[in-house]
Design a protein around this motif. Structure first.
Motif, mmCIF file in Angstrom:
data_model
loop_
_atom_site.group_PDB
_atom_site.id
_atom_site.type_symbol
_atom_site.label_atom_id
_atom_site.label_comp_id
_atom_site.label_asym_id
_atom_site.label_seq_id
_atom_site.Cartn_x
_atom_site.Cartn_y
_atom_site.Cartn_z
ATOM 1 N N LEU A 43 16.978 27.150 0.238
ATOM 2 C CA LEU A 43 15.666 27.216 -0.400
ATOM 3 C C LEU A 43 14.534 26.817 0.537
ATOM 4 C CD1 LEU A 43 16.703 25.626 -3.813
ATOM 5 C CD2 LEU A 43 16.470 28.060 -3.275
ATOM 6 N N ALA A 91 22.784 22.746 -0.648
ATOM 7 C CA ALA A 91 22.182 23.798 -1.475
ATOM 8 C C ALA A 91 20.718 24.003 -1.106
ATOM 9 C CB ALA A 91 22.315 23.443 -2.956
ATOM 10 N N GLY A 92 20.036 22.917 -0.769
ATOM 11 C CA GLY A 92 18.630 23.001 -0.400
ATOM 12 C C GLY A 92 18.379 23.797 0.864
ATOM 13 N N PHE A 101 11.201 23.240 1.179
ATOM 14 C CA PHE A 101 11.047 22.658 -0.154
ATOM 15 C C PHE A 101 12.407 22.274 -0.722
ATOM 16 C CE2 PHE A 101 10.047 23.004 -4.768
ATOM 17 C CZ PHE A 101 9.054 22.037 -4.803
ATOM 18 N N GLY A 102 13.387 23.129 -0.519
ATOM 19 C CA GLY A 102 14.746 22.849 -0.986
ATOM 20 C C GLY A 102 15.381 21.676 -0.264
ATOM 21 N N LEU A 103 15.068 21.549 1.028
ATOM 22 C CA LEU A 103 15.598 20.420 1.792
ATOM 23 C C LEU A 103 15.035 19.090 1.311
ATOM 24 C CD1 LEU A 103 15.765 21.719 5.453
ATOM 25 C CD2 LEU A 103 17.652 20.950 4.021
ATOM 26 N N TRP A 122 17.821 9.665 -1.950
ATOM 27 C CA TRP A 122 17.011 10.565 -1.134
ATOM 28 C C TRP A 122 16.308 9.798 -0.013
ATOM 29 C CZ3 TRP A 122 11.612 10.727 -0.596
ATOM 30 C CH2 TRP A 122 11.112 11.836 0.077
ATOM 31 N N ALA A 181 17.702 16.086 -6.325
ATOM 32 C CA ALA A 181 18.263 16.751 -7.506
ATOM 33 C C ALA A 181 19.776 16.556 -7.565
ATOM 34 C CB ALA A 181 17.919 18.244 -7.479
ATOM 35 N N LEU A 204 13.824 18.581 -1.949
ATOM 36 C CA LEU A 204 14.201 18.343 -3.341
ATOM 37 C C LEU A 204 15.713 18.355 -3.580
ATOM 38 C CD1 LEU A 204 11.535 20.197 -5.484
ATOM 39 C CD2 LEU A 204 11.853 17.762 -5.134
ATOM 40 N N GLY A 205 16.463 19.080 -2.743
ATOM 41 C CA GLY A 205 17.907 19.211 -2.945
ATOM 42 C C GLY A 205 18.654 17.886 -3.030
ATOM 43 N N GLY A 264 23.474 18.609 -2.850
ATOM 44 C CA GLY A 264 22.103 19.059 -3.053
ATOM 45 C C GLY A 264 21.403 19.374 -1.743
ATOM 46 N N THR A 265 21.722 18.616 -0.714
ATOM 47 C CA THR A 265 21.146 18.877 0.600
ATOM 48 C C THR A 265 21.639 20.215 1.133
ATOM 49 O OG1 THR A 265 21.048 16.514 1.044
ATOM 50 C CG2 THR A 265 20.855 17.973 2.940
#
Length: 166
Positions: A99, A95-96, A102-104, A139, A110, A106-107, A92-93
Motif C-alpha cells: 500500500l 501487508a503495508g 501510507f501502508g507502511l 508501532w 493496524a 498504518l500497517g 501488518g508491516t
C-alpha cells in the motif's frame, strides 16, 4: 565491461537495496549493506579496508538484528501487548508494503490492533481503546527500531568510507 566494475556495481546495488531494507521489513537491510561492503573490499583485494573494520562492520550488522527484535518487543512490552499483537504488527508491516508509504505507516499499527483484539476475543468496554494503545505502542517500537537501524547503516557506511579513503 571489466569484471571488477561489474562487482563494484553489484556491491553498490547490495548497499542500496540494503538501505531500503532498513525501512522495508521484507528485506534484510543491514546484512545486505554489509554484504555489499564486503564484496567491494574483496574486489579491492582488501587493500583499502582492513580486516578489523570488516569485523567491526559485521558486529554492527549483528547488533542491527538484535535491535529489530528488541525495539519491537520493548514497544510492545511497555504497553502490555500480547504475542498476537506483535505478530499482527509484523504481518501488518508486510501487508503495508503493498500500500506504499501510507501502508507502511498504518500497517504495523493496524496489525497490532487486530492481533490484540484477537487475543482478547471479547469487546468489553475499554477493550478497543486498550488495543489501540497497544497498537500504537507496538508501532512506536517498530519505528524506533527503524530509526536505530538507519543510524547504524549510516555509521557503517561512514566507517567503510573512512577506511577506504583514509
Amino acid at each position: 565491461m571489466d569484471p571488477k566494475t561489474l562487482y563494484y556495481l553489484v556491491a553498490a546495488a547490495l548497499v542500496m537495496v540494503g538501505l531500503a531494507g532498513t525501512v522495508l521489513p521484507a528485506l534484510p537491510g543491514l546484512p545486505l549493506v554489509f554484504a555489499g561492503m564486503l564484496l567491494a573490499a574483496w574486489v579491492d583485494g582488501f587493500a583499502n579496508v582492513p580486516a578489523w573494520v570488516l569485523v567491526l562492520l559485521g558486529l554492527l550488522t549483528l547488533l542491527s538484528l538484535a535491535i529489530d527484535f528488541w525495539a519491537t518487543a520493548l514497544g510492545a512490552k511497555r504497553v502490555g501487548a500480547s504475542r498476537k499483537a506483535v505478530l499482527g504488527a509484523m504481518l501488518g508491516t508486510l501487508a503495508g508494503l503493498f500500500l506504499g508509504p501510507f501502508g507502511l505507516l498504518l500497517g504495523p499499527f493496524a496489525g497490532a490492533l487486530g492481533g490484540e483484539l484477537l487475543h482478547r476475543r471479547s469487546l468489553g468496554s475499554g477493550d478497543i481503546g486498550n488495543a489501540a494503545k497497544i497498537g500504537f505502542g507496538t508501532w512506536l517500537g517498530i519505528l524506533f527500531g527503524v530509526v536505530l537501524k538507519l543510524g547504524l547503516a549510516f555509521t557503517m557506511l561512514g566507517l567503510f568510507a573512512l577506511a577506504w579513503w583514509w
